[in-house]
Design a protein around this motif. Structure first.
Motif, PDB file in Angstrom:
ATOM      1  N   SER A 277      43.124  43.936  45.774  1.00 37.53           N
ATOM      2  CA  SER A 277      42.171  45.042  45.901  1.00 37.53           C
ATOM      3  C   SER A 277      42.552  46.189  44.971  1.00 37.53           C
ATOM      4  O   SER A 277      43.718  46.610  44.922  1.00 37.53           O
ATOM      5  CB  SER A 277      42.160  45.572  47.340  1.00 37.53           C
TER       6      SER A 277
ATOM      7  N   ASN B 112      40.922  39.137  47.729  1.00 39.26           N
ATOM      8  CA  ASN B 112      40.187  40.188  46.999  1.00 39.26           C
ATOM      9  C   ASN B 112      40.492  40.186  45.503  1.00 39.26           C
ATOM     10  O   ASN B 112      40.582  41.241  44.882  1.00 39.26           O
ATOM     11  CB  ASN B 112      40.502  41.572  47.597  1.00 39.26           C
TER      12      ASN B 112
ATOM     13  N   ASN C  55      37.054  37.715  49.036  1.00 38.41           N
ATOM     14  CA  ASN C  55      36.957  38.648  50.168  1.00 38.41           C
ATOM     15  C   ASN C  55      36.618  37.932  51.470  1.00 38.41           C
ATOM     16  O   ASN C  55      36.187  38.544  52.435  1.00 38.41           O
ATOM     17  CB  ASN C  55      35.911  39.736  49.879  1.00 38.41           C
TER      18      ASN C  55
END
Length: 324
Positions: free
Chosen positions: A165, A202, A231
């Protein structure tokens, strides 16, 4: 049971017998046969050859003695070829210390339902002006050296979760083939640990591209243990129960405190650089005692959701066991 298995639970001893071909009746003979091979590699300095040390290499290679010796030789050869990486190889080395304080790696208190230790990497926390990739790798290798002293982990192994992320393209551009090859050689080819899975969460498109780039350096069994979840946390939960995971990964545990593992390794020295610590996930505080890091995660029933994942990433029947 020999003294080399002291401290292991009966369940773990039985697991070692079934999964690793570990036989207490011939344990010392197995170790000696590996030790006898050392004379075939006079080019390598084998700096440690005691029974307990050699045993971890046998466990990592399911008691195939030739394979265990090859791994032992590669372990010391890697250190000979990368001397600078292993100078002052301890937690209070400035580079290693900075990486640990920044959460490289994170180590969860609880193990998964197979008894494996879960390591975390929050990639976006890599401040490239502060930590070199080499120091992060050194911190990971040092952490594994500490953890592998635990015989339960020699048998049960490890899982690595990497959260990509907010990891920028600029950060990714620093992951050159040469340093990625260095990491692969250090972790895949030269360390006596059983890695049950490497989970990407992610990940952006350029991490997919990077993975394609490093695939040729990966052994087939390593590729089979890399799972690209994107995700889709449901697919992650099919392999690692939510009861064992912090909330960042859809788990039921509190958010991960980046200082957890650093405080364990650094002790009183940890406070020296507290002002640098990433705080985005610092939501819980733990005691310094390393015993807290060894509490197991009890398996609980969970509903397994149907999910869409990367092609070929969830084809393994074992979903948590190891294959040679």
């Amino acid at each position: 049971m020999t003294h080399l298995q002291t401290g292991l639970s009966p369940e773990t001893i039985e697991k070692a017998r079934l999964e690793l071909n570990e036989n207490p009746d011939v344990l010392h003979q197995d170790i000696q046969q590996v030790r006898d091979m050392i004379i075939t590699r006079p080019d390598i300095g084998f700096l440690r050859t005691d029974d307990a040390f050699i045993l971890r290499f046998l466990r990592a290679r399911k008691f195939h003695q030739t394979d265990a010796f090859r791994l032992l030789a590669q372990y010391f050869q890697y250190r000979q070829l990368n001397l600078d990486m292993f100078k002052n190889f301890k937690a209070d080395d400035p580079g290693i210390k900075r990486a640990l304080i920044d959460g490289f790696p994170g180590v969860l208190e609880k193990r998964d339902h197979y008894g494996r230790k879960i390591l975390l990497l929050f990639a976006a926390n890599w401040d490239q002006s502060r930590n070199s990739f080499t120091d992060i790798l050194r911190a990971i290798l040092l952490s594994l050296e500490v953890l592998i002293e635990d015989q339960e982990l020699q048998i049960n192994g490890f899982i690595l979760i990497i959260d990509w992320s907010n990891f920028s393209f600029k950060q990714a551009s620093k992951l050159t083939p040469s340093i990625l090859k260095l990491a692969i050689e250090g972790l895949q080819d030269s360390f006596p640990a059983r890695f049950g899975g490497v989970h990407f969460v992610n990940q952006p498109w350029y991490i997919h591209a990077l993975y394609t780039l490093i695939k040729p350096f990966l052994k087939d069994k390593t590729r089979k243990r890399i799972f690209l979840h994107g995700n889709n946390l449901n697919s992650l939960h099919q392999l690692i129960h939510p009861e064992c995971l912090p909330s960042e990964f859809g788990g039921t545990l509190p958010p991960y405190d980046m200082g957890t593992w650093a405080r364990t390794l650094l002790g009183p020295d940890y406070s020296d650089e507290n002002e640098y610590t990433h705080t985005s996930y610092n939501a819980m505080h733990v005691k310094h005692s390393s015993s807290n890091l060894e509490r197991g995660c009890s398996p609980k029933h969970m509903t397994r959701s149907q999910s869409v994942v990367e092609p070929g990433t969830l084809k393994h029947e074992e979903l948590g066991h190891y294959s040679k």
